[in-house]
Scaffold this motif. Structure first.
Motif, PDB file in Angstrom:
ATOM      1  N   TRP A  22       3.001   3.112 -10.990  1.00 34.73           N
ATOM      2  CA  TRP A  22       4.145   2.231 -11.215  1.00 34.73           C
ATOM      3  C   TRP A  22       3.624   0.924 -11.803  1.00 34.73           C
ATOM      4  N   PHE A  23       4.292   0.481 -12.826  1.00 33.36           N
ATOM      5  CA  PHE A  23       4.016  -0.810 -13.442  1.00 33.36           C
ATOM      6  C   PHE A  23       5.317  -1.595 -13.496  1.00 33.36           C
ATOM      7  N   ARG A  24       5.207  -2.877 -13.758  1.00 34.42           N
ATOM      8  CA  ARG A  24       6.412  -3.683 -13.902  1.00 34.42           C
ATOM      9  C   ARG A  24       6.197  -4.735 -14.990  1.00 34.42           C
ATOM     10  N   SER A  36      -3.641   3.099  -4.539  1.00 35.21           N
ATOM     11  CA  SER A  36      -4.185   1.775  -4.833  1.00 35.21           C
ATOM     12  C   SER A  36      -3.016   0.874  -5.189  1.00 35.21           C
ATOM     13  N   TYR A  37      -3.110  -0.397  -4.787  1.00 32.61           N
ATOM     14  CA  TYR A  37      -2.007  -1.326  -4.988  1.00 32.61           C
ATOM     15  C   TYR A  37      -2.499  -2.647  -5.568  1.00 32.61           C
ATOM     16  N   ALA A  38      -1.629  -3.308  -6.304  1.00 32.60           N
ATOM     17  CA  ALA A  38      -1.893  -4.679  -6.697  1.00 32.60           C
ATOM     18  C   ALA A  38      -1.871  -5.548  -5.449  1.00 32.60           C
ATOM     19  N   ALA A  60       1.123   0.005  -8.557  1.00 30.26           N
ATOM     20  CA  ALA A  60       0.562   0.983  -7.622  1.00 30.26           C
ATOM     21  C   ALA A  60       0.230   2.269  -8.360  1.00 30.26           C
ATOM     22  N   THR A  61      -0.697   3.020  -7.787  1.00 26.15           N
ATOM     23  CA  THR A  61      -1.037   4.323  -8.342  1.00 26.15           C
ATOM     24  C   THR A  61      -1.370   5.287  -7.211  1.00 26.15           C
ATOM     25  N   ILE A  62      -1.218   6.582  -7.489  1.00 25.11           N
ATOM     26  CA  ILE A  62      -1.455   7.609  -6.488  1.00 25.11           C
ATOM     27  C   ILE A  62      -2.166   8.782  -7.148  1.00 25.11           C
ATOM     28  N   SER A  63      -3.118   9.371  -6.411  1.00 27.06           N
ATOM     29  CA  SER A  63      -3.912  10.470  -6.946  1.00 27.06           C
ATOM     30  C   SER A  63      -3.083  11.741  -7.081  1.00 27.06           C
ATOM     31  N   ARG A  64      -3.665  12.729  -7.731  1.00 26.57           N
ATOM     32  CA  ARG A  64      -2.953  13.975  -8.007  1.00 26.57           C
ATOM     33  C   ARG A  64      -2.441  14.654  -6.751  1.00 26.57           C
ATOM     34  N   SER A 104      -0.576  -8.314  -4.995  1.00 26.74           N
ATOM     35  CA  SER A 104       0.709  -8.979  -4.811  1.00 26.74           C
ATOM     36  C   SER A 104       1.732  -8.127  -4.054  1.00 26.74           C
ATOM     37  N   VAL A 105       1.500  -6.815  -3.980  1.00 23.93           N
ATOM     38  CA  VAL A 105       2.466  -5.942  -3.304  1.00 23.93           C
ATOM     39  C   VAL A 105       1.874  -5.219  -2.110  1.00 23.93           C
ATOM     40  N   LYS A 106       0.583  -5.373  -1.898  1.00 25.24           N
ATOM     41  CA  LYS A 106      -0.092  -4.660  -0.813  1.00 25.24           C
ATOM     42  C   LYS A 106       0.559  -5.011   0.530  1.00 25.24           C
ATOM     43  N   GLY A 107       0.843  -3.993   1.301  1.00 21.19           N
ATOM     44  CA  GLY A 107       1.481  -4.190   2.597  1.00 21.19           C
ATOM     45  C   GLY A 107       2.997  -4.218   2.538  1.00 21.19           C
ATOM     46  N   ARG A 108       3.555  -4.325   1.340  1.00 23.80           N
ATOM     47  CA  ARG A 108       5.018  -4.347   1.192  1.00 23.80           C
ATOM     48  C   ARG A 108       5.543  -3.105   0.473  1.00 23.80           C
ATOM     49  N   PHE A 109       4.768  -2.583  -0.477  1.00 24.01           N
ATOM     50  CA  PHE A 109       5.189  -1.431  -1.274  1.00 24.01           C
ATOM     51  C   PHE A 109       4.378  -0.206  -0.866  1.00 24.01           C
ATOM     52  N   THR A 110       5.005   0.951  -0.935  1.00 28.22           N
ATOM     53  CA  THR A 110       4.335   2.210  -0.637  1.00 28.22           C
ATOM     54  C   THR A 110       4.700   3.250  -1.692  1.00 28.22           C
ATOM     55  N   ILE A 111       3.686   3.772  -2.361  1.00 27.80           N
ATOM     56  CA  ILE A 111       3.894   4.819  -3.363  1.00 27.80           C
ATOM     57  C   ILE A 111       3.695   6.183  -2.704  1.00 27.80           C
TER      58      ILE A 111
END
Length: 124
Positions: free
Chosen positions: A36-38, A59-61, A49-53, A63-70
């Motif tokens: 996800w990009f913005r 992995s998270y930026a 954020a990004t997520i493996s296959r 600025s969003v770590k702890g608030r966003f979940t992919i």
């Protein structure tokens, strides 16, 4: 080829939550890491954020770590991002992207396929 369509963006008050979804078609996403990009008005597109296959690594930026979940569901060919404790600075168009190399990269140049974006607006 993978076609990606984002949904779930809307206007929300600061402190609120949203869940973005990304639906893929054309090919299964199990062969891709997903991200996800913005992009805020007048600014560069930035990594969120990004997520493996297989979904085991994320992995998270900062600025969003702890608030966003992919998360991802390969069986349903979907990727989602739960966004909590939203702030006005989270206001942006949010894009879903797919990376054939599965690199978990934070660079937008690593991603091969992109959706059209969904607008998230957080009011103060």
């Amino acid at each position: 080829q993978v076609q990606l369509v984002e949904s779930g963006g809307e206007l929300v008050q600061a402190g609120g939550s949203l869940r973005l979804s990304c639906a893929a078609s054309g090919r299964g996403i199990n062969g891709y890491s997903m991200g996800w990009f913005r992009q805020a008005a007048g600014k560069e597109r930035e990594f969120v954020a990004t997520i493996s296959r297989n979904g085991e690594r994320t992995s998270y930026a900062d600025s969003v770590k702890g608030r966003f979940t992919i998360a991802r569901d390969n069986a349903k060919n979907t990727v989602s991002m739960q966004m909590n404790s939203l702030k006005p600075e989270d206001t942006a168009v949010y894009y879903c992207a797919a990376d054939r190399a599965g690199s978990l990269s934070s660079s937008r140049y690593a991603y091969d396929y992109w959706g059209q974006g969904t607008q998230v607006t957080v009011s103060s």
